[in-house]
Scaffold this motif. Sequence first.
Motif, PDB file in Angstrom:
ATOM      1  N   THR A 139       0.830  -1.204   0.000  1.00 27.47           N
ATOM      2  CA  THR A 139       0.000   0.000   0.000  1.00 27.47           C
ATOM      3  C   THR A 139       0.866   1.256   0.000  1.00 27.47           C
ATOM      4  OG1 THR A 139      -0.148  -0.012   2.424  1.00 27.47           O
ATOM      5  CG2 THR A 139      -1.862  -1.187   1.216  1.00 27.47           C
ATOM      6  N   GLN A 140       2.134   1.108  -0.378  1.00 24.29           N
ATOM      7  CA  GLN A 140       3.083   2.215  -0.280  1.00 24.29           C
ATOM      8  C   GLN A 140       2.613   3.469  -1.011  1.00 24.29           C
ATOM      9  OE1 GLN A 140       5.523   3.116  -3.176  1.00 24.29           O
ATOM     10  NE2 GLN A 140       5.683   4.986  -1.970  1.00 24.29           N
ATOM     11  N   ARG A 141       2.027   3.292  -2.199  1.00 25.49           N
ATOM     12  CA  ARG A 141       1.704   4.479  -2.978  1.00 25.49           C
ATOM     13  C   ARG A 141       0.456   5.175  -2.466  1.00 25.49           C
ATOM     14  NH1 ARG A 141       1.287   2.556  -9.056  1.00 25.49           N
ATOM     15  NH2 ARG A 141       1.445   4.796  -9.294  1.00 25.49           N
ATOM     16  N   PHE A 142      -0.146   4.677  -1.389  1.00 30.67           N
ATOM     17  CA  PHE A 142      -1.256   5.366  -0.733  1.00 30.67           C
ATOM     18  C   PHE A 142      -0.720   6.250   0.389  1.00 30.67           C
ATOM     19  CE2 PHE A 142      -5.396   2.935  -1.839  1.00 30.67           C
ATOM     20  CZ  PHE A 142      -5.027   2.870  -3.176  1.00 30.67           C
ATOM     21  N   GLY A 143       0.113   7.201  -0.003  1.00 28.99           N
ATOM     22  CA  GLY A 143       0.555   8.227   0.936  1.00 28.99           C
ATOM     23  C   GLY A 143       1.758   7.895   1.770  1.00 28.99           C
ATOM     24  N   LEU A 144       2.427   6.771   1.525  1.00 28.21           N
ATOM     25  CA  LEU A 144       3.582   6.386   2.334  1.00 28.21           C
ATOM     26  C   LEU A 144       4.861   6.785   1.611  1.00 28.21           C
ATOM     27  CD1 LEU A 144       2.416   2.790   3.338  1.00 28.21           C
ATOM     28  CD2 LEU A 144       2.185   4.890   4.665  1.00 28.21           C
ATOM     29  N   PRO A 145       5.692   7.627   2.223  1.00 25.83           N
ATOM     30  CA  PRO A 145       6.918   8.068   1.557  1.00 25.83           C
ATOM     31  C   PRO A 145       7.801   6.895   1.144  1.00 25.83           C
ATOM     32  CG  PRO A 145       6.508   9.383   3.528  1.00 25.83           C
ATOM     33  CD  PRO A 145       5.521   8.257   3.550  1.00 25.83           C
ATOM     34  N   LEU A 146       8.556   7.098   0.074  1.00 26.13           N
ATOM     35  CA  LEU A 146       9.458   6.055  -0.422  1.00 26.13           C
ATOM     36  C   LEU A 146      10.413   5.576   0.667  1.00 26.13           C
ATOM     37  CD1 LEU A 146      10.251   7.664  -3.878  1.00 26.13           C
ATOM     38  CD2 LEU A 146       9.239   5.388  -3.557  1.00 26.13           C
ATOM     39  N   GLY A 147      11.038   6.508   1.378  1.00 29.80           N
ATOM     40  CA  GLY A 147      11.829   6.179   2.553  1.00 29.80           C
ATOM     41  C   GLY A 147      12.959   5.199   2.319  1.00 29.80           C
ATOM     42  N   TYR A 148      13.501   5.180   1.101  1.00 31.47           N
ATOM     43  CA  TYR A 148      14.602   4.273   0.765  1.00 31.47           C
ATOM     44  C   TYR A 148      14.203   2.813   0.993  1.00 31.47           C
ATOM     45  CZ  TYR A 148      19.564   3.358  -0.284  1.00 31.47           C
ATOM     46  OH  TYR A 148      20.757   2.960  -0.874  1.00 31.47           O
TER      47      TYR A 148
END
Length: 944
Positions: free
Chosen positions: A263-272
């Motif tokens: 669900t990363q692309r739902f508002g979660l920064p890439l964060g390496y």
Amino acid sequence: MTSTSFADRHIGPAESEQAKMLAECGYGSLDALVEAAVPAAIRDTRELDLPPAASEEEATAELRKLAARNRPMTQMIGLGYYDTLTPPVIRRNVLESPAWYTAYTPYQPEISQGRLEALLNFQTMVADLTGLATANASLLDESTAVAEAVLLMRRASKSRSAKVVLDAECLPQTIAVVRTRAEAVGIEVEVRDLLTGLPDEFFGVVVQYPGASGVLRGPGFYTAIGETARAAGALYCAAADLLALTMITAPGEFGADLAAGSTQRFGLPLGYGGPHAGYLSVRAGLERSLPGRLVGVSVDADGAPAYRLALQTREQHIRREKATSNICTAQVLPAVLAGMYAVYHGPDGLKRIASRVHGLAAGLATALRDGGVEVVHDGFFDTVLARVPGRAARVVADARRFGVNLGLVGDDHVRVACDEVTTPDTLRRVLLAFELEAHVTPGSGALPTGLARQSGYLTHPVFHQHRSETAMLRYLRRLSDLDYALDRGMIPLGSCTMKLNATTEMEPISWPEFAGLHPFAPAGDAEGYRELTAQLSGWLAEVTGYHTVSLQPNAGSQGELAGLLAIRAYHRANGQPEREICLIPSSAHGTNAASAVLAGMRVVVVACTEDGDVDLADLRAKVAQHADTLAAIMVTYPSTHGVYEQGIDEIARIVHGGGGQVYLDGANLNALLGLAKPGEFGGDVSHLNLHKTFCIPHGGGGPGVGPVAVREHLAPYLPNHPLHAGAGPETGVGPIAAAPFGSASILPISWAYVRMMGAAGLTSATKVAVLAANYVAARLGPHYPVLYTGEGGLVAHECILDLRPLTKQTGVTVEDVAKRLVDYGFHAPTMSFPVAGTLMVEPTESEDAGEIDRFCDAMIAIRREIDQVADGTWTLERSPLRNAPHTAELLAGEWDLPYDRKLAVYPAGVSAKGKYWPPVRRIDGAHGDRNLVCSCPPLTSYEN
């Protein structure tokens, strides 16, 4: 500059308070207490070799310099990671709010209704978008979610085959993680182009949807896979992009049994690379096989709806020797963020974002074709694969000059992934890298005919009610007000180490230089990360006495698995593949046995003595019995029972003498830092919980980081990664997580903690943690027996209170005491672990004496209430213990209980000011979830 050191801020009890606490314990100094508690055989009196402690301002300045060495670019690499916009109202009021990030796993549901509702939103979002019946409350990342799906398919499939088929279009990191996990448990992995069909026999198949290259095929392709799988008695999993699923057919609608992903692309920064919330959803009939956590709807004592974990204990999916998952955690905070992103945008907003992304990708494809560049796939969602024979590397290099990272695929292909932050100007720069002067006009029509989604999703009112920021802000505040977290008061959970997560430690995770990097960006973009991870790894090696530390495992359970896989690889490299027996004490945490099984080992249980120590006689017998096949022992130190065992060095000698390795579980490292080093008193490998000892907050049950630390002979077998040469040794066991450095963006928290505490600060913290636990034991011992103690009647950093005699006498249970503590304004200690009918208390070093006394006073007052049940003042059923927690609604209604309302809600020591009001009464543990309540099987169940 501040005159108070950070260590003084971190450590709760002042020196004067420590003196009072020491007097209660019968010691004149902190050193005298520690000398008595910690066995001389393991003590290390040398000062840790760490940089001098930095002030908060100095540490922040150093982190700013490290951050400045990172190079955030416009990231269009794809492969499951996309740039996104975190709505500021969510970033400020969830990600950066201690009401959310300092909460614990919702095992006490009455005081966790806010985050349970947020997780139910997440589950609903995933289930709706994937078109499947049930989703769990998150997993660690996409690759491990797919690996968990593979293990689930093997258990649930009707096929007798040991083969799983992976789409050649699966993400390369997913293929690698699945191979790592599969090899140890005897699963054969076949990677093939699914256009060529499927083999005759297989138990499961995974299709990437859309593919890693961006490809989408016609609906008949996906349906045919499902039909072939069913005919073979196999199961079918789609590794699906949730944003794409707003526009393309849901996996459940073309026959998939499972869906997994991120669900990363739902508002979660890439964060390496993380932390990000993975997901797993299943069709009806598979929900009991779901790994991880599952939130369900139950009722409270008044029949009102209330949320709880449908499978209540952390070991909910450990299946004895047939364990298919060692997952004991989730990514709760990232899952809350992703769920709230869907709440904020709603179905229409998500569809607009997806349509815009798709339109820009389609426009890019048109511009490339118009410029004479071959676009490989006609069907795609957001990723365009361009064929540029012999010049792919030059295109990617030119794009970097324009500030854009593209994906290099061999010598001839370039991958361009559009996302939420892509603009026409971004694509103009991309086209310049292809030597094209053009402007992109958003297009359409790149979805294969018949694949467009027709079904609805996110129909629940929660996804439609919070369009304005005012409404969203109030919703987030309302949910957080329902919960109890560290920002309200002490959470004295044993084995969990709920201590201060300082603001200075937390702030850098939102900095764009840490948050904006793609995990597969060129190494030169992440020089700051490289130095930070090298420093932190070195510091962790120093404090533990080990040679090398890998930061890749993104949970303690994954650190366990990585350590055991290293041991397995070591024995095999030495020509001893038959060494597969893992000895585990009967007191061990349930994930130890599960991790051993998943590492391809067979569990043999070692008995414990009446005082909770490992039975050395039984250990010698088991080592002798399995002399030729012994691989390792897993032992927790200090013990799971909260004491410093005297025989730990002897345990190591016995196991080493039998040819085995010593896995020393680092869950209780908070009692060792600065006093003893596991790598020097017998350990060969340990995992560390950065979300315990090193101050990464629990976040409601995740994120976590579980680095694995090893002695030199095991270092060649640590995790590595196919997409990052610097992430581990060439001879490593493969990746254990999707990203090379796991949940990299939260590593600055632990870096800052070590940097600001320094050697003396870390050592003082350990000593005060031991003092606090012994103070609690001394104060409460006369009221509740302390079950296990070490030399001199002392405990380590936690103590176990035995309620079993009181339960036998009065019927009052640990649950009654736990719920009554809510009325006193506390989260309960750990219930019935490691011994049923007990409470494990860990006050940590961060709670001041006043808060510890408030807790002890509450426990003593509750003991007086138990006595009133015993003497007949109240029956148990109509006592404040059994009716706890008491809500405001109960107080306002008709009152027929034999104690007054003030005693119910303002018991001894509770002030009306700042009173925490639980939103629901005691929740029925079985109602609404079909009795999906199981507990960790006893270790004796592994004997056969």
